[in-house]
Scaffold this motif. Structure first.
Motif, PDB file in Angstrom:
ATOM      1  N   ALA A 750       0.627 -28.262  -8.083  1.00  0.00           N
ATOM      2  CA  ALA A 750       1.775 -29.381  -8.591  1.00  0.00           C
ATOM      3  C   ALA A 750       1.276 -30.615  -8.661  1.00  0.00           C
ATOM      4  O   ALA A 750       1.296 -31.323  -9.658  1.00  0.00           O
ATOM      5  N   PHE A 751       0.253 -31.056  -7.894  1.00  0.00           N
ATOM      6  CA  PHE A 751      -0.253 -32.367  -7.913  1.00  0.00           C
ATOM      7  C   PHE A 751      -1.231 -32.330  -9.230  1.00  0.00           C
ATOM      8  O   PHE A 751      -1.199 -33.569  -9.874  1.00  0.00           O
ATOM      9  N   MET A 753      -0.789 -30.846 -11.850  1.00  0.00           N
ATOM     10  CA  MET A 753       0.058 -30.800 -13.153  1.00  0.00           C
ATOM     11  C   MET A 753       0.999 -32.130 -13.228  1.00  0.00           C
ATOM     12  O   MET A 753       1.845 -32.111 -14.089  1.00  0.00           O
ATOM     13  N   GLY A 754       0.798 -32.932 -12.274  1.00  0.00           N
ATOM     14  CA  GLY A 754       1.461 -34.232 -12.369  1.00  0.00           C
ATOM     15  C   GLY A 754       2.774 -33.977 -11.908  1.00  0.00           C
ATOM     16  O   GLY A 754       3.949 -34.644 -12.343  1.00  0.00           O
ATOM     17  N   GLN A 755       3.101 -33.339 -10.674  1.00  0.00           N
ATOM     18  CA  GLN A 755       4.398 -32.993 -10.098  1.00  0.00           C
ATOM     19  C   GLN A 755       4.329 -33.542  -8.647  1.00  0.00           C
ATOM     20  O   GLN A 755       4.279 -32.710  -7.690  1.00  0.00           O
ATOM     21  N   PRO A 756       4.268 -34.824  -8.469  1.00  0.00           N
ATOM     22  CA  PRO A 756       3.994 -35.423  -7.094  1.00  0.00           C
ATOM     23  C   PRO A 756       4.838 -35.104  -5.950  1.00  0.00           C
ATOM     24  O   PRO A 756       4.478 -34.776  -4.978  1.00  0.00           O
ATOM     25  N   ASP A 757       6.128 -35.007  -6.478  1.00  0.00           N
ATOM     26  CA  ASP A 757       7.080 -34.658  -5.555  1.00  0.00           C
ATOM     27  C   ASP A 757       7.236 -33.386  -4.959  1.00  0.00           C
ATOM     28  O   ASP A 757       7.290 -33.099  -3.792  1.00  0.00           O
ATOM     29  N   ASP A 758       7.020 -32.414  -5.913  1.00  0.00           N
ATOM     30  CA  ASP A 758       6.833 -31.035  -5.738  1.00  0.00           C
ATOM     31  C   ASP A 758       5.429 -30.740  -4.653  1.00  0.00           C
ATOM     32  O   ASP A 758       5.491 -30.069  -3.816  1.00  0.00           O
ATOM     33  N   ALA A 759       4.330 -31.480  -4.830  1.00  0.00           N
ATOM     34  CA  ALA A 759       3.317 -31.428  -4.325  1.00  0.00           C
ATOM     35  C   ALA A 759       3.681 -32.000  -2.937  1.00  0.00           C
ATOM     36  O   ALA A 759       3.255 -31.207  -1.723  1.00  0.00           O
ATOM     37  N   SER A 760       4.076 -33.218  -2.797  1.00  0.00           N
ATOM     38  CA  SER A 760       4.357 -33.583  -1.345  1.00  0.00           C
ATOM     39  C   SER A 760       5.250 -32.834  -0.452  1.00  0.00           C
ATOM     40  O   SER A 760       4.983 -32.840   0.661  1.00  0.00           O
ATOM     41  N   ARG A 761       6.238 -32.157  -1.045  1.00  0.00           N
ATOM     42  CA  ARG A 761       7.029 -31.278  -0.420  1.00  0.00           C
ATOM     43  C   ARG A 761       6.312 -30.127   0.247  1.00  0.00           C
ATOM     44  O   ARG A 761       6.475 -29.737   1.290  1.00  0.00           O
ATOM     45  N   THR A 849      -6.590 -37.040 -14.484  1.00  0.00           N
ATOM     46  CA  THR A 849      -5.357 -37.135 -15.047  1.00  0.00           C
ATOM     47  C   THR A 849      -5.012 -38.597 -15.437  1.00  0.00           C
ATOM     48  O   THR A 849      -5.964 -39.477 -15.279  1.00  0.00           O
TER      49      THR A 849
END
Length: 852
Positions: A750-751, A753-761, A849
């Motif tokens: 997720a990180f 692919m530019g999806q920091p919120d999904d990565a953080s969860r 990125t």
């Protein structure tokens, strides 16, 4: 120059290698000093299928010969060509002259002179006439005529020996000749007389029975009247058949004695070894040529003897130190064998041998010595004679000898030898042995001269095979020995001679060590396979090295000794191993994989501390095992082929657990070294092993590792699939650390692919599940640090990176600790600027990125 047709067709100093060139030379030699028409030469070389360009091609062949024989030796004389040869330049001329003088002496009842002259004529031969060339009608008829002359010379010389009362001395030779020419009744008659005169009437009668059966079976007729009448006289014990004269005193050798086998016309390479041999002979009169079976020791010795002919004007001869069944000769038998080669009758003792060679400059090849005893006996009896000793062993008891190890050919020389042997086919327009294919075949033959000769002979024997066909047949290493035999050349049979001479216990060692992964193995691996203490295994390995069945190899500046098989010897060992009890093989495989696993886990723990859970940490290692100074970065590259080989062997023997455990032990190194292909291959095998063993926990672990591999290969879709599949299995087992590791992987995807919120969860969930595993916690907070840094939350990122440094330092993992420190430093110097475009997300791994 010197030309030979009484055996292998050859010219000295250089023989043409192509078959048709040799056929042209042979035709001109059998009609030496005569004009041979162009049409006759074309008919001889191409028979009834000459190409349209035959006349032009023949001119090319003639030009090639002229380059080998400078001057006006080969002349163009209408309507063809003439090869001018001096009386002392062709063995055929010398043979015919000696034969005529020997027959004249016999007719004049000078039997001693006849035996000597005819013996000299026969010593000019080194095999069947006109060998080694494709033959048309002219050469075929000439060969038949010459071989008949040779046989008649033998018969007349033996008759002279019988008249001189030498019946006992010639028995061995007679028995051999009768075996080679079973339809020659004159030889049978001579054998019957020799046996009868030696007091062996019963053996003479049995010999007649064998002769009669052969003639009846082969020709459907009874033996001739002369042989039948001789049989009747022996039956009734005719005293007139007995020897009544006085035995002559042993004759002294007159003239040079040359009893060497034919040197292959395609002898290739060994220039450096020949130079070294000559230097060693300046230091000692005994030179040992040592090497494994099939490496060409005898051929090398004969070549050296030919080069030294001027230094030994009284003769050069080869003496086999084994009998017809391969049994080693003892000291007395060896002395007797030398005397027979010198044509000296009398008792086989040292005194007789001393008298035979006294005052003579001789070179004697003692071929295939199995021990020091016969060599020492001959050397003591002939203190002024130069000895070339060939042996598969080192014979350390010969203190004064110099030793020359003979190994396989260099790759270029091996390729040239293969091409030379296959030369009779290379003239054909339909056959091409290109360099790449020749090198491939030579490599599959292990550059062993015997195997190369067999491979070349196969191309000649099978005109329907292409060189690519032969290479394909040799692809399967274990099947190669079944391919490499042609006529009486058999690589397997030759290699088996060394194996059979081992003690039964060492034969087991030879077979068992074939399980060691190629290309080489450490001493501790041998101990594990054999299930013995290192000292015991080392002694056994040393015996195989001494027998030339195993090679010691020094790895890296003489630092480490390892061992390996020649490829064809390994094929033989695996072939023989197939007959061992399966449970013993399985036990050896289990011991070896366990030893590899112990060391691999130890190396992994040093390279990636904390990566392997504490319950898998190693408390012991394989007996005698070392890791090159405990440096994993050195140990892993050297042992990687062995580790993968041990994995595959365990898999082949249905030993599933070692397969996935070995695969897991490699992950830290494969990741650090970016060996993605090896990671994929080992883990696909491991995944299959987990499923065959129905081990859910192991399957989940392998899937998790495959997810890491796909992520490092920038394959996020495949990585996510593996992580989710592994997570489901871990959930079913209630395995919290396993679930956490999969969530870390999903967070990394997720990180990236530019999806920091999904990565953080994902990272936060992983932290809750795997907080008790230090390495897993460090990996998780690394992910949280990345998210915070990318979002510009400098203090949170700083705190997480310091946590990574603290955990890594406690684990003793310098790579991760340095990664944390570099990340902390990056935070300190970045100030309030946005997160970097290029970000180190793991030790040595960067993600590029857009800034967020």
């Amino acid at each position: 120059m010197m030309f030979r047709v009484l055996g292998q067709v050859a010219a000295d100093p250089q023989t043409p290698t192509a078959g048709k060139h040799r056929a042209l030379l042979a035709t001109l030699l059998v009609r030496h000093n005569q004009v041979v028409s162009t049409s006759a030469l074309i008919d001889e070389i191409w028979a009834d299928r000459p190409p349209r360009t035959a006349a032009t091609t023949l001119q090319v062949y003639v030009c090639h010969l002229r380059k080998l024989f400078p001057g006006d030796r080969l002349r163009t004389v209408a309507p063809g060509y003439l090869l001018r040869v001096g009386e002392d330049e062709l063995d055929l001329i010398a043979f015919e002259a000696q034969l005529q003088r020997g027959r004249q002496a016999y007719e004049q009842a000078d039997y001693s002179g006849a035996a000597d002259l005819l013996g000299q004529a026969l010593r000019l031969w080194n095999g069947p006439a006109l060998s080694g060339v494709p033959r048309g009608e002219v050469l075929e008829n000439a060969a038949i005529k010459l071989d008949e002359l040779r046989l008649s010379a033998y018969e007349q010389r033996i008759s002279a020996d019988l008249r001189l009362g030498r019946h006992e001395e010639i028995l061995g030779e007679l028995i051999s000749l009768v075996g080679e020419h079973p339809l020659r009744e004159t030889l049978h008659a001579h054998l019957l007389v020799a046996l009868y005169r030696s007091g062996r009437q019963a053996d003479a009668l049995r010999a007649f029975g064998r002769a009669r059966r052969i003639v009846v079976d082969e020709l459907g007729i009874e033996p001739g009247a002369g042989l039948r009448q001789l049989h009747e006289r022996i039956v009734r014990g005719d005293p007139k058949l007995l020897w009544r004269g006085e035995r002559p005193a042993p004759a002294t050798v007159s003239g040079p004695v040359v009893r060497l086998p034919p040197l292959p016309i395609d002898f290739t390479g060994r220039v450096g070894e020949l130079d070294a041999a000559r230097r060693l002979l300046d230091q000692s009169r005994v030179l040992m040529v040592c090497g494994r079976a099939g490496v060409g020791k005898t051929t090398f010795a004969v070549r050296l003897a030919e080069q030294l002919r001027d230094s030994y004007p009284d003769g050069r001869l080869l003496v086999q130190l084994r009998d017809a069944h391969g049994a080693a000769l003892d000291a007395q038998q060896a002395i007797g064998a030398v005397l027979r080669q010198l044509h000296q009758p009398g008792p086989p003792d040292a005194e007789s041998l001393q008298r035979a060679v006294q005052g003579r400059r001789l070179l004697v090849i003692l071929d295939d010595a199995a021990s020091e005893e016969p060599v020492r006996a001959v050397a003591s009896a002939v203190p002024e004679t130069t000895l070339l000793v060939t042996s598969r062993g080192l014979l350390p008891g010969l203190d004064s000898a110099r030793r020359l190890p003979l190994t396989v050919l260099r790759p270029d020389d091996a390729t040239r030898l293969l091409v030379a042997v296959a030369g009779t086919r290379l003239d054909e327009e339909t056959v091409r042995l290109d360099d790449a294919t020749a090198r491939d075949i030579a490599r599959r033959c292990g550059h062993l001269p015997l195997a190369l000769r067999v491979a070349g002979a196969l191309l000649v024997m099978h005109p329907d095979w292409t060189a690519h066909d032969l290479a394909a047949r040799l692809t399967d290493q274990e099947a190669a020995l079944g391919v490499l035999h042609a006529g009486d050349l058999d690589v397997r049979a030759t290699l088996m001679t060394s194996y059979r001479e081992l003690d039964p216990a060492d034969q087991v060692v030879f077979r068992r060590l074939a399980l060691a992964p190629a290309p080489d193995f450490a001493p501790w691996c041998a101990a594990a396979l054999l299930g013995v203490d290192p000292a015991v295994s080392t002694a056994a390995v040393d015996r195989l090295v001494a027998a030339q069945l195993l090679e010691p190899r020094r790895i890296g500046a003489g630092r480490t000794v390892r061992y390996g098989f020649h490829s064809l010897l390994r094929s033989l060992a695996l072939e023989l191993l197939a007959d061992d009890p399966p449970h013993e093989i399985a036990a050896a495989v289990a011991r070896m994989s366990s030893a590899y696993l112990d060391l691999a886990r130890r190396a992994d723990a040093a390279l990636s501390p904390g990566r392997t859970p504490a319950r898998y940490q190693v408390e012991r290692t394989a007996p005698g095992a070392t890791m090159d100074g405990d440096i994993p970065a050195v140990w892993f590259p050297g042992e990687l082929p062995g580790l993968i080989g041990a994995m595959r062997l365990a898999y082949e023997h249905d030993q599933w657990r070692p397969v996935w455990e070995l695969a897991d032990s490699l992950v830290g190194y494969l990741s650090a070294a970016a060996l993605w292909n090896e990671w994929a291959d080992t883990h696909q095998l491991a995944l299959d092993a987990t499923r065959r063993a129905a081990s859910t926990i192991a399957e989940a672990g392998v899937l998790r590792s495959l997810g890491d591999l796909a992520w490092q290969r920038r394959q996020p879709a495949a990585a996510g699939e593996h992580y989710r599949a592994a997570r489901r299995l871990f959930q079913g087992l209630g395995n919290r650390p396993g679930q956490a590791s999969c969530l870390v992987g999903l967070g990394d995807i997720a990180f990236g692919m530019g999806q920091p919120d999904d990565a953080s969860r994902a990272y936060a969930a992983a932290l809750r599940l795997g907080a008790d595993e230090p390495r897993l916690r460090a990996d998780t907070v690394r992910g949280l640090a990345l998210v915070a840094e990318r979002a510009g939350r400098r203090d949170d990122a700083f705190r997480h990176y310091e946590d990574v440094v603290r955990i890594a330092a406690k684990l003793g993992d310098r790579r991760w600790a340095e990664f944390g420190r570099r990340s902390v430093q990056r935070i300190l110097v970045s100030g309030q600027r946005p997160g970097p475009v290029a970000l180190e997300v793991r030790p040595g791994m960067w993600l590029v990125t857009a800034a967020g």
